[in-house]
Scaffold this active site. Structure first.
Site, PDB file in Angstrom:
ATOM      1  N   ASP A  71      48.795  36.466  33.014  1.00 42.35           N
ATOM      2  CA  ASP A  71      47.401  36.142  32.694  1.00 42.35           C
ATOM      3  C   ASP A  71      46.707  37.381  32.110  1.00 42.35           C
ATOM      4  O   ASP A  71      45.513  37.574  32.300  1.00 42.35           O
ATOM      5  CB  ASP A  71      46.713  35.682  34.001  1.00 42.35           C
ATOM      6  CG  ASP A  71      45.329  35.086  33.786  1.00 42.35           C
ATOM      7  OD1 ASP A  71      45.070  34.580  32.675  1.00 42.35           O
ATOM      8  OD2 ASP A  71      44.516  35.122  34.719  1.00 42.35           O
ATOM      9  N   PRO A 130      42.765  40.342  40.567  1.00 47.64           N
ATOM     10  CA  PRO A 130      42.907  40.717  41.978  1.00 47.64           C
ATOM     11  C   PRO A 130      43.938  39.877  42.755  1.00 47.64           C
ATOM     12  O   PRO A 130      44.078  40.072  43.956  1.00 47.64           O
ATOM     13  CB  PRO A 130      41.498  40.481  42.526  1.00 47.64           C
ATOM     14  CG  PRO A 130      40.964  39.366  41.688  1.00 47.64           C
ATOM     15  CD  PRO A 130      41.539  39.559  40.318  1.00 47.64           C
ATOM     16  N   LYS A 186      45.069  33.958  25.504  1.00 50.90           N
ATOM     17  CA  LYS A 186      43.618  34.097  25.315  1.00 50.90           C
ATOM     18  C   LYS A 186      43.323  33.842  23.843  1.00 50.90           C
ATOM     19  O   LYS A 186      43.954  34.437  22.956  1.00 50.90           O
ATOM     20  CB  LYS A 186      43.158  35.503  25.720  1.00 50.90           C
ATOM     21  CG  LYS A 186      43.683  35.976  27.068  1.00 50.90           C
ATOM     22  CD  LYS A 186      43.113  35.188  28.229  1.00 50.90           C
ATOM     23  CE  LYS A 186      43.789  35.575  29.544  1.00 50.90           C
ATOM     24  NZ  LYS A 186      43.454  34.721  30.671  1.00 50.90           N
ATOM     25  N   ASP A 239      52.225  49.084  33.070  1.00 54.17           N
ATOM     26  CA  ASP A 239      51.856  48.291  31.894  1.00 54.17           C
ATOM     27  C   ASP A 239      52.761  47.054  31.809  1.00 54.17           C
ATOM     28  O   ASP A 239      53.993  47.183  31.863  1.00 54.17           O
ATOM     29  CB  ASP A 239      52.008  49.152  30.637  1.00 54.17           C
ATOM     30  CG  ASP A 239      51.729  48.361  29.377  1.00 54.17           C
ATOM     31  OD1 ASP A 239      51.007  47.340  29.462  1.00 54.17           O
ATOM     32  OD2 ASP A 239      52.239  48.733  28.305  1.00 54.17           O
ATOM     33  N   GLY A 268      44.774  36.132  42.101  1.00 49.83           N
ATOM     34  CA  GLY A 268      44.638  34.668  42.165  1.00 49.83           C
ATOM     35  C   GLY A 268      45.929  33.922  41.830  1.00 49.83           C
ATOM     36  O   GLY A 268      46.261  32.916  42.464  1.00 49.83           O
ATOM     37  N   ASP A 314      49.848  45.354  37.637  1.00 42.39           N
ATOM     38  CA  ASP A 314      48.492  45.541  37.107  1.00 42.39           C
ATOM     39  C   ASP A 314      48.005  46.904  37.581  1.00 42.39           C
ATOM     40  O   ASP A 314      48.382  47.354  38.671  1.00 42.39           O
ATOM     41  CB  ASP A 314      47.566  44.435  37.658  1.00 42.39           C
ATOM     42  CG  ASP A 314      46.292  44.269  36.844  1.00 42.39           C
ATOM     43  OD1 ASP A 314      45.631  45.278  36.576  1.00 42.39           O
ATOM     44  OD2 ASP A 314      45.967  43.115  36.489  1.00 42.39           O
TER      45      ASP A 314
HETATM   46  C1  LIG Z   1      42.139  37.650  33.857  1.00 40.23           C
HETATM   47  S1  LIG Z   1      42.643  38.999  34.796  1.00 40.23           S
HETATM   48  C2  LIG Z   1      43.900  38.329  35.774  1.00 40.23           C
HETATM   49  C3  LIG Z   1      43.371  37.518  36.899  1.00 40.23           C
HETATM   50  C4  LIG Z   1      44.481  37.081  37.827  1.00 40.23           C
HETATM   51  N1  LIG Z   1      45.405  36.159  37.174  1.00 40.23           N
HETATM   52  C5  LIG Z   1      43.920  36.391  39.050  1.00 40.23           C
HETATM   53  O1  LIG Z   1      44.138  35.181  39.192  1.00 40.23           O
HETATM   54  O2  LIG Z   1      43.283  37.034  39.868  1.00 40.23           O
HETATM   55  C6  LIG Z   1      43.522  39.943  33.640  1.00 40.23           C
HETATM   56  C7  LIG Z   1      44.227  41.146  34.226  1.00 40.23           C
HETATM   57  O3  LIG Z   1      45.148  41.611  33.258  1.00 40.23           O
HETATM   58  C8  LIG Z   1      45.295  42.994  33.431  1.00 40.23           C
HETATM   59  N2  LIG Z   1      45.923  43.541  32.223  1.00 40.23           N
HETATM   60  C9  LIG Z   1      45.480  43.476  30.943  1.00 40.23           C
HETATM   61  N3  LIG Z   1      46.366  44.096  30.144  1.00 40.23           N
HETATM   62  C10 LIG Z   1      47.384  44.512  30.930  1.00 40.23           C
HETATM   63  C11 LIG Z   1      48.607  45.183  30.675  1.00 40.23           C
HETATM   64  N4  LIG Z   1      48.955  45.573  29.436  1.00 40.23           N
HETATM   65  N5  LIG Z   1      49.425  45.452  31.714  1.00 40.23           N
HETATM   66  C12 LIG Z   1      49.104  45.073  32.965  1.00 40.23           C
HETATM   67  N6  LIG Z   1      47.959  44.413  33.262  1.00 40.23           N
HETATM   68  C13 LIG Z   1      47.112  44.157  32.251  1.00 40.23           C
HETATM   69  C14 LIG Z   1      43.878  43.469  33.691  1.00 40.23           C
HETATM   70  O4  LIG Z   1      43.879  44.696  34.373  1.00 40.23           O
HETATM   71  C15 LIG Z   1      43.306  42.321  34.537  1.00 40.23           C
HETATM   72  O5  LIG Z   1      43.372  42.634  35.903  1.00 40.23           O
END
Ligand SMILES: C[S@@+](CC[C@H](N)C(=O)[O-])C[C@H]1O[C@@H](n2cnc3c(N)ncnc32)[C@H](O)[C@@H]1O
Length: 365
Positions: A284, A229, A313, A267, A231, A247
């Site tokens: 992230d 969201p 990760k 993406d 951060g 995202d």
């Molecule tokens: C751990 S959260 C990120 C939190 C963010 N850094 C924060 O501080 O609020 C991981 C995010 O990665 C996004 N995500 C995962 N794979 C993705 C992709 N291929 N393209 C874009 N976003 C992706 C997910 O939708 C999710 O919102």
């Protein structure tokens, strides 16, 4: 024989051991770890090595670049208490009996491990530091620190249980000056997620001051892949950056209202920067670490970004192998480019099952 004491996140003792064995083997130094899973600390014995080995540049470089260690110092001995009424006197005696050529510097830091058992000792450890410091100063075991001195050399004590501790001395400049190597950050009240602390931790502790100044300049811009969201985007906006937040989810409204963020529901693997390049790429995304590492290398190589900060990760098993493979992949790819860079990877206090990698183009700093 020389022994090290290292602190890490609980459950990561095996990963740190593998990192140490591998790193020291490259320096032709044999060593073995000793730990119980989950205790969040381990000792590591360097076979047939005098303490002077810790003064060697390659050894310091290895200890200073460990991914999974939060703290490291040289073990001098241990104390088991029969009577816990007076824990100071036996420690004073122990410190008074160390080799005369070992300087303990100007302070003593009492620590506990970041495990369930260790955290139960937190309150005692904090309180105990003051009388121990006073007693050590009164006996001349540690000296007074002059304000002008920058040294972080100090004595260390790790309480493993209420009646047992390990004591030692820092290795300059790799030992962390703060207890447990942990830097606690305050959660900013209007930040969109707790994840924000991971990036704040990385910016504050993996970048140098000149790097921060060069990256977060007026008018600098960034891309945040996997932003929702928000951060991480929040951290960049706080430092004056305009951010392309990528995202499929939703970015916090207040962050969008700053006018500093453009949201792209795209993406992350096929996204390209809107204006050809940015100063800083952060990522992230919860995706396979190898895929993320190669995406980061691609952005840096193509010049789409000057610098990058990203999380990898980690899998459940063979986490050290995974990190090594990903870092090697980045190195190999960047090795084909012409720019100089500095890469650091850390399992930060605010990271969970992930590590944070920073790649900074040295020529631009
Ligand atoms: C751990 S959260 C990120 C939190 C963010 N850094 C924060 O501080 O609020 C991981 C995010 O990665 C996004 N995500 C995962 N794979 C993705 C992709 N291929 N393209 C874009 N976003 C992706 C997910 O939708 C999710 O919102």
């Amino acid at each position: 024989m020389t022994q090290l004491l290292l602190l890490c996140r609980s459950g990561y003792e095996q990963d740190l051991s593998e990192e140490l064995i591998h790193g020291f083997a490259l320096l032709n130094i044999a060593g073995y770890p000793n730990f119980k899973k989950g205790q969040a600390w381990l000792s590591f014995t360097l076979v047939n090595q005098p303490a002077q080995a810790l003064e060697q540049k390659p050894v310091k470089a290895l200890l200073g670049s460990l991914v999974f260690a939060r703290q490291v110092w040289q073990v001098l001995g241990e104390v088991s208490y029969e009577d816990t009424q007076d824990r100071v006197t036996p420690l004073l005696q122990a410190f008074e009996n160390i080799e005369p050529n070992v300087s303990l510097g100007h302070d003593v830091l009492v620590e506990h491990a970041d495990s369930e058992q260790g955290n139960e000792l937190a309150r005692f450890v904090k309180k105990f530091n003051v009388p121990l410091r006073q007693a050590m100063r009164a006996k001349g075991i540690i000296g007074r620190r002059l304000k002008s001195e920058k040294t972080v050399k100090q004595a260390h004590v790790l309480f493993t249980r209420s009646h047992h501790c390990i004591y030692g001395v820092s290795i300059n400049p790799v030992s962390a000056p703060n207890p447990g190597g942990i830097i606690r950050l305050k959660f900013p009240p209007n930040a969109p997620s707790r994840s924000t602390l991971k990036l704040e931790d990385a910016i504050k502790h993996q970048l140098t001051e000149p790097e921060r100044q060069a990256i977060f300049t007026e008018g600098a811009n960034g891309v945040d892949l996997g932003a929702c969201p928000g951060g991480w985007t929040y951290q960049l906006v706080q430092r004056g950056m305009h951010v392309e937040a990528v995202d499929n989810g939703l970015i916090q409204e207040a962050l969008m209202n700053t006018g500093m963020v453009a949201h792209y529901a795209h993406d992350g693997f096929s996204y390209q920067p809107q204006y050809g390049k940015v100063t800083l790429l952060v990522c992230d995304m919860i995706e396979q670490p190898d895929k993320v590492a190669s995406l980061m290398a691609k952005w840096l190589k193509l010049g789409w970004t000057d610098h990058a900060i990203f999380n990898l990760k980690l899998p459940m098993k063979q986490r050290f192998d995974c990190v090594s493979r990903c870092l090697d992949l980045v190195r190999t790819e960047l090795g084909k480019s012409f720019f100089r860079y500095r890469m650091s990877a850390r399992h930060l206090y605010h990271d969970r099952d992930e590590v944070t990698v920073v790649v900074v183009q040295s020529d631009l700093i």
